[in-house]
Write a protein that holds these residues in place. Sequence first.
Motif: not given
Length: 205
Positions: A50-71
């Motif tokens: 949820g950090l940047q919008p997709a061009l097309n398509g669907e992501i079926n998972a609420p943002n509040e269910s996701i933990a993200y770890a990057a560099h």
Amino acid sequence: MHLNVQDLSVARGGIAVLEGLSFTVNPGQALILRGPNGIGKTTLLRSLAGLQPALNGEINAPNESIAYAAHSDGIKHVLTVRENLEFWADVFGTNDIAPALNAFELEPLANRPAGALSAGQKRRLGLARLLVTARPIWILDEPTVSLDIHAVEMFANAIRAHLVGGGIALIATHIDLGLEADILDITSFKAKPVAMKDDAMEGFL
């Protein structure tokens, strides 16, 4: 809860890099993303988080269910190891940091300022944040950077425990973590180049 992606296209700098991605990750399942550098793994993971919008398509998972770890380790250098985890536990409304300290062997470092840690120790602290989020879907971008062999095993064990508890892990990595996981090579989803019309080229001639 599951992570379901349908016909997803994502872009970097306004230019499509991946298109037509569809997959589902179910509770207790890990999915490893593979593909050459620059193919768009980080762009895909950022879109899923949820950090940047997709061009097309669907992501079926609420943002509040996701933990993200990057560099980035995402830690505050002036706080101690314990204070960093307490800060994130407060943000996510949890209160027990002991499992996180234990999973990444951070107890001996608990009172040390994060700024005084080695690169590998900082990475362990950054990954330990996942355990205080109480979020079921972990999206991880090259999580083992700076980790030695022993710390990689700590991380793999944390993933296994998360999956046993019904969690989901989506991981972009080039190394073998020894996990029971499905592999998705996204190379075949590389977006087709956009052909420029002749009249658009005239401005460069």
